[in-house]
Scaffold this motif. Structure first.
Motif, mmCIF file in Angstrom:
data_model
loop_
_atom_site.group_PDB
_atom_site.id
_atom_site.type_symbol
_atom_site.label_atom_id
_atom_site.label_comp_id
_atom_site.label_asym_id
_atom_site.label_seq_id
_atom_site.Cartn_x
_atom_site.Cartn_y
_atom_site.Cartn_z
ATOM 1 N N TYR A 32 0.838 -1.202 0.000
ATOM 2 C CA TYR A 32 0.000 0.000 0.000
ATOM 3 C C TYR A 32 0.871 1.249 0.000
ATOM 4 C CZ TYR A 32 -3.544 3.431 1.169
ATOM 5 O OH TYR A 32 -4.361 4.532 1.140
ATOM 6 N N HIS A 46 -9.500 3.761 -6.613
ATOM 7 C CA HIS A 46 -9.012 2.377 -6.632
ATOM 8 C C HIS A 46 -8.146 2.094 -5.409
ATOM 9 C CE1 HIS A 46 -10.566 0.987 -10.434
ATOM 10 N NE2 HIS A 46 -10.048 2.015 -11.088
ATOM 11 N N SER A 93 -10.111 1.794 -2.231
ATOM 12 C CA SER A 93 -11.186 0.781 -2.250
ATOM 13 C C SER A 93 -12.554 1.426 -2.017
ATOM 14 C CB SER A 93 -10.925 -0.311 -1.196
ATOM 15 O OG SER A 93 -9.705 -0.957 -1.422
ATOM 16 N N SER A 106 -16.308 3.143 -3.314
ATOM 17 C CA SER A 106 -17.330 2.947 -4.334
ATOM 18 C C SER A 106 -17.344 4.131 -5.299
ATOM 19 C CB SER A 106 -18.715 2.808 -3.685
ATOM 20 O OG SER A 106 -18.783 1.694 -2.841
ATOM 21 N N ASP A 156 -16.807 3.040 -9.093
ATOM 22 C CA ASP A 156 -16.331 1.670 -9.239
ATOM 23 C C ASP A 156 -17.307 0.895 -10.115
ATOM 24 O OD1 ASP A 156 -14.718 -0.499 -8.949
ATOM 25 O OD2 ASP A 156 -15.296 -0.968 -6.894
ATOM 26 N N ASN A 185 -18.811 4.738 0.295
ATOM 27 C CA ASN A 185 -18.953 3.288 0.141
ATOM 28 C C ASN A 185 -20.435 2.961 0.151
ATOM 29 O OD1 ASN A 185 -18.953 0.438 0.441
ATOM 30 N ND2 ASN A 185 -16.944 0.522 1.400
ATOM 31 N N ASN A 214 -6.247 6.394 4.051
ATOM 32 C CA ASN A 214 -7.179 7.031 3.127
ATOM 33 C C ASN A 214 -7.324 8.525 3.427
ATOM 34 O OD1 ASN A 214 -7.574 4.626 1.875
ATOM 35 N ND2 ASN A 214 -9.637 4.282 2.600
#
Length: 659
Positions: free
Chosen positions: A313, A347, A350, A352, A374, A451, A462
Motif C-alpha cells: 500500500y 481504486h 477501495s 465505491s 467503481d 462506500n 485514506n
C-alpha cells in the motif's frame, strides 16, 4: 482320584489365568471380541467391548438393533450396508465407524469379522473383533489438519482466503459443523466476524446470519472471552452456557458443542477462531493445544501478510501521489487530470465513488464537478448540480472549520445532521470520508470517498491520501487562477478590460475561418474618437480614461453577443462583426455606434461631447486574411476623417454609395 481332581484344578486355574490374560490383553490393546447369533438375534460382547461402548450388559439389550443405536447417526447406514454385503454378498467385513457413548462422547471403532454359514449357505453367525482407534484417528486428524494448514498458508494469497480454507479444513477434518473467524478493529477495539463456513448439512438461517452483524468487546461472548484471556476455551453445551452470547439462537437451532482459540503472533492478538457442533462434545485438552499451534501458524501468516499489504500500500500510495503530482505539474487539461486522479485514489482507497465538489457564488452553490465510480456503482453526478449549500448546514459547518467528515455508518449520523443523512441515504451511501479543499485560505469545495456496500471506519491512510490530493488540487487551482490572470493581462487592455490587439487578431482569424465554412460575411471595424486629444489636454488624462470607459460601455450596448470589441491603443477600437448574412447589415450597427457615441457624456461634473470616425473592411469582399482586413479598415477610417468625421466609410467604394 485325588490326582484327577488336582489336575482338574490346575487346568481350571490355568484356564482362568489364560482368560484373565486374554481380557487384560484386550484391555491394553483396546480390542474386544463379539459374537452375533443371527438366528436368535443375540449378541455376546467381551468386557472390553462394553468398556469401548461405555455400556453394561443391561444397557446394551444384547440385540442387533440396540447395537445399531450406539452407532453415530451419520455412520449407521454405512454399518448396515457393510453388514448386509458381508452376509449376502460374502464381501469382507472390515471398516471404521463412530459410536456415541451414553455420556455423548464420540469414539472411533475399527471392526472386522467373518460370517459362518450353514449347509444351505445361510448366514447363521458372525464373529469379530472391534478396536478403539480413537487415539490413532485423533492423531491422524490433527496431523492432517497441521499439514493442510501448512499447505493452505503456503498457497494462499490473502488473509481472507487462508482463514476461510482453514475453517473448512478444521470443520471437515475434525467433524465440526460450523466455524467463524473474528478480527479486531483497532479503532473501535471490537471483534468483527469476517469469515464463516459451515457444512452443507448444517442449516444456519439465524445462527450464521447473526455473526456478521455482532461485535464483541474484550470479555464478552466466546470470542471476547478468548480475546481477554488469550487462551483457548471449550464449551460443552453453548445452549446452556452464559458465556455464549448467542445461547438463545443456539438452543433454537440445536447448536451445542463449541470451542475457540486465539490467533496470535509473538504475543499479539490478531483474531479469534470459533467452531460449533450440533453435538454436545466433551472438552479435549489435546485438541485445544493442537489448535493453539494452528492459531500461531495463522497468526504468523497474518502478520506477514499485513506487513506485505502495508508495504504494498505504501509503495502504491507513493506511486499514486507521485503520479498525481506529475499530472498536475504538467497540467494540460484540468478536467481530465481531476478525473484521472479520482480514479487513481478511488481504486487505491477501495471506494465505491470518489468525487470533487466545487463552490460558486461566494459559497452559496455547490456542484459535483467530477466523479469516479467503481464497477457496478450508479453515478450520481447528474443529480448533484446547482445545490444550495444551505441544504447541508452540519456538513458546511465542518468544512468551514477545516474538519474531516468521517462517517462510519450513515444510519448512525447525529440528529443535527438529519438533512445530510436523508441526502446520503437517498444515494444508498453506507459510509464516507470527505475533506475540504482550500485555495489560499478560501474554501472552494471538498473531495471525498463513499462506500455503498458496507459501513466501517476509513483507514488513516485514506485520510492521508485525500488530504494530499486536496492540497494538490488547491495548489493547482490557485496556479490555474494565477495563470488565467496572467493570460488575461497578456490578452486584455488594462484600462478597459477589453481584448487587446493580439486577442483581437486571433478572434478575427477565427471569425474568418468560420465564415469560410458558413459562406457568411465578416466585418472588421476600426473606430477612432474625434478630438480625443482635446479632452486629454483640457481635462487631463484621468478624464480621458473615464471617457474611454464610457465609450466602451456604449459600444458594448451596440453589438451582438458573440461579436468582439478590442482596444488597439490610445483612442482606437476595433470590432469584429461575425456571421453577417449581407454586407449591408453592418451599416445598421455602424450608424447605431455613431449615434450612441455622439450622446453627451457627464464625467466628474463635466459634460463631454465626442464623436467617432469609423472605417469598415469586409470578408470576403475586400480581403481573405486578418492582417489585410485590419489595414483596409484603417484606410477606410481615414476616409471617414476626410469626410468630416462622425461618419463611417467602407474600404470598398461601391459600398459607400449605399450610405
Amino acid at each position: 482320584m485325588v490326582h484327577n481332581i488336582t489336575l482338574q484344578k490346575q487346568m481350571a486355574e490355568a484356564l482362568r489365568k489364560s482368560d484373565a490374560r486374554f481380557i487384560n490383553i484386550q484391555r491394553i490393546a483396546h480390542v474386544g471380541s463379539w459374537e452375533w447369533d443371527i438366528v436368535k438375534n443375540k449378541i455376546q460382547w467381551s468386557d472390553e467391548i462394553y468398556r469401548i461402548f461405555g455400556l453394561t450388559s443391561l444397557q446394551l439389550g444384547a440385540t442387533f438393533e440396540s447395537f445399531l443405536n450406539s452407532i453415530h447417526p451419520s455412520d449407521r447406514e454405512l454399518v448396515k450396508n457393510s453388514i448386509h454385503e458381508a452376509l449376502y454378498q460374502k464381501k469382507p467385513y472390515c471398516l471404521d465407524f463412530r459410536i456415541v457413548q451414553p455420556n455423548t462422547s464420540t469414539r472411533y471403532i475399527h471392526t472386522q469379522a467373518e460370517v459362518i454359514y450353514d449347509n444351505n449357505n445361510h448366514a447363521i453367525e458372525m464373529n469379530g473383533t472391534s478396536q478403539d482407534i480413537t487415539y490413532r484417528k485423533t492423531i491422524e486428524q490433527r496431523l492432517c489438519i497441521q499439514y493442510t494448514t501448512t499447505r493452505i498458508l503456503a498457497e494462499s494469497y490473502t488473509i481472507e482466503e487462508a482463514a476461510r480454507k482453514i475453517i473448512q479444513a478444521i470443520c471437515e477434518g475434525l467433524e465440526w459443523d460450523c466455524g467463524e473467524f473474528w478480527t479486531i478493529d483497532k479503532k473501535t477495539n471490537l471483534l468483527h466476524c469476517t469469515n464463516i463456513w459451515h457444512m452443507p448439512s448444517f442449516q444456519i438461517p439465524a445462527f450464521g446470519t447473526t455473526a456478521p452483524t455482532i461485535t464483541f468487546p474484550p470479555g464478552v461472548g466466546l470470542p471476547g472471552s478468548i480475546w481477554s484471556s488469550a487462551k483457548p476455551i471449550w464449551i460443552e453445551d453453548a445452549a446452556r452456557d452464559t458465556r455464549f452470547f448467542r445461547s438463545d439462537v443456539a438452543r433454537k437451532e440445536g447448536v451445542h458443542g463449541t470451542f475457540g482459540f486465539p490467533v496470535l503472533s509473538d504475543g499479539e492478538m490478531l483474531g479469534i477462531m470459533s467452531f460449533y457442533s450440533r453435538e454436545i462434545k466433551q472438552p479435549d485438552e489435546d485438541l485445544l493445544n493442537a489448535m493453539g499451534a494452528t492459531g500461531r501458524q495463522l497468526g504468523q501468516f497474518i502478520k506477514r501478510k499485513l506487513a506485505e499489504e502495508a508495504l504494498n500500500y505504501r509503495i502504491n500510495f507513493e506511486k499514486t501521489v507521485a503520479k498525481i503530482s506529475t499530472r498536475f505539474t504538467l497540467l494540460s487539461d484540468f478536467n481530465d487530470a481531476v478525473s484521472e486522479t479520482l480514479a487513481d485514489i478511488g481504486h487505491l482507497g477501495s471506494a465505491s465513488r470518489a468525487y470533487l465538489f466545487q463552490f460558486r457564488e461566494n459559497g452559496k452553490i455547490m456542484d459535483n464537478t467530477h466523479e469516479w465510480c467503481d464497477t457496478g456503482v450508479t453515478p450520481e453526478i447528474q443529480n448533484l448540480q446547482n445545490l444550495p449549500t444551505e441544504i447541508a448546514p452540519w456538513w458546511m459547518a465542518h468544512l468551514r472549520t477545516d474538519k474531516i467528515i468521517h462517517i462510519t455508518d450513515v444510519s448512525q449520523m447525529p440528529p443535527d445532521a438529519s438533512a445530510e443523512k436523508q441526502i446520503l441515504e437517498m444515494q444508498n451511501i453506507k459510509s464516507l470520508l470527505a475533506l475540504p479543499v482550500y485555495v489560499e485560505k478560501e474554501l472552494i469545495g471538498f473531495i471525498g470517498f463513499d462506500n455503498v456496500i458496507t459501513t466501517g471506519t476509513w483507514p488513516e491512510e485514506n485520510i492521508d491520501l485525500l488530504r494530499i490530493t486536496a492540497e494538490i488540487l488547491g495548489n493547482t487551482i490557485a496556479r490555474k487562477r494565477a495563470m488565467e490572470v496572467l493570460r488575461h493581462i497578456a490578452y486584455h487592455d488594462p484600462l478597459t478590460n477589453l481584448p487587446n490587439r493580439m486577442l483581437f487578431h486571433d478572434r478575427l482569424k477565427v471569425s474568418i475561418n468560420q465564415a469560410k465554412r458558413s459562406k457568411k460575411v465578416v466585418a472588421a471595424i476600426l473606430l477612432d474618437l474625434d478630438s480625443f486629444k482635446v479632452v486629454n489636454d483640457s481635462f487631463g488624462h484621468q478624464m480621458g480614461d473615464s471617457l474611454l470607459k464610457a465609450v466602451v460601455k456604449s459600444l458594448t450596448q451596440c453589438i451582438r453577443e458573440g461579436d468582439t470589441i478590442a482596444r488597439m491603443g490610445g483612442d482606437e477600437f476595433m470590432l469584429v462583426l461575425s456571421d453577417l448574412s449581407h454586407a449591408q447589415d453592418v451599416c445598421i450597427i455602424a450608424q447605431k455606434i455613431l449615434t450612441t457615441v455622439a450622446q453627451p457624456c457627464e464625467i466628474e461634473g463635466h459634460v463631454i461631447h465626442t464623436t467617432a470616425s469609423i472605417g469598415i473592411s469586409l470578408f470576403p469582399l475586400d480581403a481573405h486574411d486578418a492582417d489585410t482586413l485590419i489595414k483596409l479598415a484603417d484606410v477606410a477610417m481615414y476616409l471617414s476623417k476626410e469626410q468630416g468625421k462622425n461618419t463611417y466609410r467602407f474600404y470598398n467604394l461601391d459600398m459607400n454609395t449605399h450610405i
